[in-house]
Design a protein around this motif. Structure first.
Motif, PDB file in Angstrom:
ATOM      1  N   VAL A   1       0.465  -1.110  -0.040  1.00 59.50           N
ATOM      2  CA  VAL A   1       0.384  -0.146   0.542  1.00 59.50           C
ATOM      3  C   VAL A   1       1.050   1.532   0.241  1.00 59.50           C
ATOM      4  O   VAL A   1       2.245   1.456   1.112  1.00 59.50           O
ATOM      5  N   VAL A   2       0.769   2.570  -0.870  1.00 59.57           N
ATOM      6  CA  VAL A   2       1.382   3.697  -0.249  1.00 59.57           C
ATOM      7  C   VAL A   2      -0.134   4.377  -0.551  1.00 59.57           C
ATOM      8  O   VAL A   2      -0.987   4.749  -1.269  1.00 59.57           O
ATOM      9  N   PHE A   3       0.609   5.645   0.486  1.00 60.82           N
ATOM     10  CA  PHE A   3      -1.014   6.192   1.663  1.00 60.82           C
ATOM     11  C   PHE A   3      -0.942   7.434   0.377  1.00 60.82           C
ATOM     12  O   PHE A   3       0.185   7.949   0.692  1.00 60.82           O
ATOM     13  N   ALA A   4      -2.346   7.794   0.160  1.00 65.60           N
ATOM     14  CA  ALA A   4      -2.170   9.486  -0.739  1.00 65.60           C
ATOM     15  C   ALA A   4      -2.869  10.060   0.447  1.00 65.60           C
ATOM     16  O   ALA A   4      -3.261   9.811   1.463  1.00 65.60           O
ATOM     17  N   ASP A   5      -2.071  11.189   0.592  1.00 60.49           N
ATOM     18  CA  ASP A   5      -2.590  12.093   1.006  1.00 60.49           C
ATOM     19  C   ASP A   5      -4.096  13.228   0.415  1.00 60.49           C
ATOM     20  O   ASP A   5      -4.176  12.473  -0.344  1.00 60.49           O
ATOM     21  N   VAL A   6      -4.644  13.636   2.010  1.00 63.47           N
ATOM     22  CA  VAL A   6      -6.054  14.681   1.198  1.00 63.47           C
ATOM     23  C   VAL A   6      -6.398  15.808   0.998  1.00 63.47           C
ATOM     24  O   VAL A   6      -5.312  16.182   1.990  1.00 63.47           O
ATOM     25  N   ASP A   7      -7.145  16.292   0.669  1.00 61.04           N
ATOM     26  CA  ASP A   7      -6.935  17.763   1.124  1.00 61.04           C
ATOM     27  C   ASP A   7      -7.714  17.628   2.439  1.00 61.04           C
ATOM     28  O   ASP A   7      -8.798  17.514   3.127  1.00 61.04           O
ATOM     29  N   PRO A   8      -7.409  18.307   2.981  1.00 59.57           N
ATOM     30  CA  PRO A   8      -8.013  18.363   4.212  1.00 59.57           C
ATOM     31  C   PRO A   8      -9.350  19.363   4.793  1.00 59.57           C
ATOM     32  O   PRO A   8      -9.736  19.365   6.057  1.00 59.57           O
ATOM     33  N   MET A   9      -9.564  20.158   3.916  1.00 60.09           N
ATOM     34  CA  MET A   9     -11.126  20.310   3.933  1.00 60.09           C
ATOM     35  C   MET A   9     -11.941  19.425   3.495  1.00 60.09           C
ATOM     36  O   MET A   9     -13.153  19.825   4.142  1.00 60.09           O
ATOM     37  N   SER A  10     -12.087  19.581   2.208  1.00 60.33           N
ATOM     38  CA  SER A  10     -12.699  17.292   1.713  1.00 60.33           C
ATOM     39  C   SER A  10     -13.006  16.237   2.495  1.00 60.33           C
ATOM     40  O   SER A  10     -13.368  15.361   2.335  1.00 60.33           O
ATOM     41  N   GLY A  11     -11.305  15.876   2.578  1.00 56.08           N
ATOM     42  CA  GLY A  11     -10.521  14.549   3.525  1.00 56.08           C
ATOM     43  C   GLY A  11     -10.643  13.896   1.850  1.00 56.08           C
ATOM     44  O   GLY A  11     -10.364  12.650   2.281  1.00 56.08           O
ATOM     45  N   LEU A  12     -10.863  13.790   1.200  1.00 54.61           N
ATOM     46  CA  LEU A  12     -10.426  13.659  -0.853  1.00 54.61           C
ATOM     47  C   LEU A  12      -9.472  13.521  -0.730  1.00 54.61           C
ATOM     48  O   LEU A  12      -8.471  14.418  -1.143  1.00 54.61           O
ATOM     49  N   MET A  13      -9.366  12.230  -1.921  1.00 54.51           N
ATOM     50  CA  MET A  13      -7.688  12.084  -3.014  1.00 54.51           C
ATOM     51  C   MET A  13      -8.013  13.419  -3.478  1.00 54.51           C
ATOM     52  O   MET A  13      -8.734  13.039  -4.714  1.00 54.51           O
ATOM     53  N   THR A  14      -6.925  13.724  -4.046  1.00 57.93           N
ATOM     54  CA  THR A  14      -7.278  14.922  -5.119  1.00 57.93           C
ATOM     55  C   THR A  14      -5.948  14.065  -6.109  1.00 57.93           C
ATOM     56  O   THR A  14      -5.039  13.430  -5.286  1.00 57.93           O
ATOM     57  N   PRO A  15      -5.931  15.104  -7.173  1.00 60.78           N
ATOM     58  CA  PRO A  15      -5.055  14.905  -7.914  1.00 60.78           C
ATOM     59  C   PRO A  15      -3.109  14.900  -7.686  1.00 60.78           C
ATOM     60  O   PRO A  15      -2.438  14.563  -8.048  1.00 60.78           O
ATOM     61  N   ASP A  16      -3.420  15.855  -6.680  1.00 59.33           N
ATOM     62  CA  ASP A  16      -2.118  16.946  -6.368  1.00 59.33           C
ATOM     63  C   ASP A  16      -1.802  15.543  -5.377  1.00 59.33           C
ATOM     64  O   ASP A  16      -0.674  15.184  -5.217  1.00 59.33           O
ATOM     65  N   THR A  17      -2.694  14.828  -4.557  1.00 62.16           N
ATOM     66  CA  THR A  17      -1.918  14.186  -3.990  1.00 62.16           C
ATOM     67  C   THR A  17      -2.216  12.670  -4.063  1.00 62.16           C
ATOM     68  O   THR A  17      -0.997  11.532  -3.697  1.00 62.16           O
ATOM     69  N   LEU A  18      -2.549  12.463  -5.395  1.00 59.36           N
ATOM     70  CA  LEU A  18      -1.836  11.377  -5.853  1.00 59.36           C
ATOM     71  C   LEU A  18      -0.508  10.981  -6.983  1.00 59.36           C
ATOM     72  O   LEU A  18       0.110  10.487  -6.509  1.00 59.36           O
ATOM     73  N   ALA A  19      -0.503  12.622  -7.016  1.00 60.36           N
ATOM     74  CA  ALA A  19       1.088  12.902  -7.923  1.00 60.36           C
ATOM     75  C   ALA A  19       2.006  12.457  -6.774  1.00 60.36           C
ATOM     76  O   ALA A  19       3.138  11.985  -7.241  1.00 60.36           O
ATOM     77  N   ASP A  20       1.791  13.329  -6.045  1.00 63.84           N
ATOM     78  CA  ASP A  20       2.083  12.904  -4.744  1.00 63.84           C
ATOM     79  C   ASP A  20       2.814  11.273  -4.465  1.00 63.84           C
ATOM     80  O   ASP A  20       4.129  10.925  -4.497  1.00 63.84           O
ATOM     81  N   ALA A  21       2.159  11.094  -4.030  1.00 69.14           N
ATOM     82  CA  ALA A  21       1.866   9.289  -3.870  1.00 69.14           C
ATOM     83  C   ALA A  21       3.123   8.302  -4.916  1.00 69.14           C
ATOM     84  O   ALA A  21       3.169   7.560  -4.732  1.00 69.14           O
ATOM     85  N   LEU A  22       2.534   8.692  -5.969  1.00 68.89           N
ATOM     86  CA  LEU A  22       2.958   8.068  -7.193  1.00 68.89           C
ATOM     87  C   LEU A  22       4.406   7.941  -7.343  1.00 68.89           C
ATOM     88  O   LEU A  22       5.330   7.241  -7.584  1.00 68.89           O
ATOM     89  N   LYS A  23       5.363   9.194  -6.670  1.00 72.22           N
ATOM     90  CA  LYS A  23       6.279   9.804  -6.546  1.00 72.22           C
ATOM     91  C   LYS A  23       7.073   8.155  -5.962  1.00 72.22           C
ATOM     92  O   LYS A  23       8.129   7.805  -5.821  1.00 72.22           O
ATOM     93  N   ARG A  24       6.833   8.052  -4.480  1.00 75.02           N
ATOM     94  CA  ARG A  24       6.777   6.926  -3.210  1.00 75.02           C
ATOM     95  C   ARG A  24       6.543   5.472  -3.924  1.00 75.02           C
ATOM     96  O   ARG A  24       6.825   4.767  -3.481  1.00 75.02           O
ATOM     97  N   VAL A  25       5.407   5.400  -4.871  1.00 79.69           N
ATOM     98  CA  VAL A  25       6.048   4.137  -5.396  1.00 79.69           C
ATOM     99  C   VAL A  25       6.959   3.879  -5.942  1.00 79.69           C
ATOM    100  O   VAL A  25       6.859   1.622  -5.089  1.00 79.69           O
TER     101      VAL A  25
END
Length: 387
Positions: A98-122
């Motif tokens: 599992v690679v954990f993605a961060d979320v938008d702190p106001m919505s709790g949702l994964m976003t393209p930006d937080t997914l892009a960051d997670a992709l760097k950690r794959v």
């Protein structure tokens, strides 16, 4: 005498639901009978997917999705840290990392930006799937997430138990959660606090006939029946699981599904009432942010509270609200904090998930609430937070 407490969520079971279950109990099949296919057909039509495969629960739905994709040990799956444990655990069930993605702190949702960051950690692992969660019922940015996943050679699997009935508009195109336009599959749960209930139960929707067939085989011990074989013959190319949903529960699901539009309208009306009732409590209390494209049927009424500004801890607020007759819950503890995942992957810096967790609280939301219950919750919150 103790004051009755409004729970944060509750099933709505009516006389015709009970009658549907009794009829199923009196029928010839209690499991693996005609009610299963009837529920699947009605569900697929309701969400706009070509195929729907019923299963034992929402966790089984996620596990089956990983099996259907043939995710292998050592491959990678990206999941947001703000979700229930099952979203991450389903990858571990098949040996994936599992690679954990961060979320938008106001919505709790994964976003393209937080997914892009997670992709760097794959790293050098093969990425097989990205699992966005439609938290509360609000819809993640499916086109944006799908584009990034596709470029990385992966597919989306929507974790959608919160979002049955939710709709969204991307590029002026109206869509329904579960139609799988942007994903390989979408998974659902029918746990009692969800929008419709079967007690326990799950569903996977897809537009891919091959995936649907593999889902059906893997939910029933891995048994396949070759075309033209004797009626008793079956073969097991690989072990599957007993993840079937009985006819009794499918009968309840069919009855509940017929009420989805009514349940959705009631949840939307209650959410609207909350917007009005909680507005005077801003900025200490804010309703979780809603993406512009999302028209949710909210499963959870999540608010973000500045407990420090209010001068109370969350535990103090939870206990005091209960004394006022208001039940609450926290959705969710960041999964990357769990001992198992911390031991496996070390400490992670996911500030969006931490920011969401520090402030989130789920207030009562379910169709059986009385019209004045929202006002009572708002007044209790105002008193407890001393606003």
């Amino acid at each position: 005498m103790a004051r009755p407490v409004l729970p944060y969520g509750r099933q709505t079971i009516e006389d015709d639901d009970i009658e549907a279950v009794v009829a199923a109990l009196k029928a010839d099949f209690l499991t693996t009978g005609p009610m299963v296919e009837a529920f699947e057909t009605a569900f697929a039509e309701k969400v706009g997917a070509r195929h729907a495969v019923a299963c034992a629960n929402g966790t089984a739905a996620l596990h089956l999705a990983m099996l259907a994709l043939d995710v292998q040990p050592g491959e990678a799956v990206i999941a947001p840290s703000i979700t229930f444990l099952a979203t991450a655990n389903c990858a571990r069930y098949v040996g994936a990392e599992v690679v954990f993605a961060d979320v938008d702190p106001m919505s709790g949702l994964m976003t393209p930006d937080t997914l892009a960051d997670a992709l760097k950690r794959v790293g050098d692992r093969k990425l097989r799937a990205v699992l966005p969660v439609h938290l509360r019922g609000d819809v993640a940015d499916l086109p944006g997430l799908a584009a990034l996943a596709g470029d990385a050679g992966a597919v989306l699997v929507e974790d959608a138990p919160h979002a049955l009935g939710s709709t969204m508009t991307f590029g002026n195109v109206a869509e329904r959660v579960g139609d799988a336009r942007h994903s390989a599959m979408a998974t659902f749960s029918f746990h009692p606090v969800k929008t419709i209930a079967t007690g326990e139960g799950g569903m996977v929707t897809t537009n891919d006939a091959g995936l649907a067939e593999r889902l059906r085989i893997m939910r029933s011990h891995g048994m396949a029946r070759p075309e033209g074989a004797e009626p008793w013959w079956y073969e097991m190319p690989e072990p599957g699981f007993n993840y079937r949903l009985p006819d009794i529960l499918c009968a309840l699901g069919l009855s509940q599904l017929a009420k989805l539009d009514r349940f959705a309208a009631r949840r939307r009306a209650l959410a609207k009432a909350y917007e009005k009732a909680l507005a005077p409590l801003a900025p200490v209390v804010r309703i979780a942010a809603r993406p512009a494209w999302s028209d949710p049927v909210l499963h959870l009424m999540c608010v973000l509270i500045d407990f420090e500004a209010a001068g109370v801890t969350r535990r103090e607020a939870v206990d005091s609200l209960r004394e006022h007759g208001v039940g609450t819950q926290v959705h969710y503890i960041p999964v990357h904090r769990q001992p198992y995942y911390r031991d496996r992957y070390g400490e992670l810096d996911l500030p969006g998930a931490e920011g969401w967790y520090d402030r989130c609280l789920s207030l009562p939301l379910y169709p059986g609430m009385a019209d004045d219950d929202v006002g009572k919750v708002a007044e209790a919150l105002k008193a407890v937070l001393k606003l």
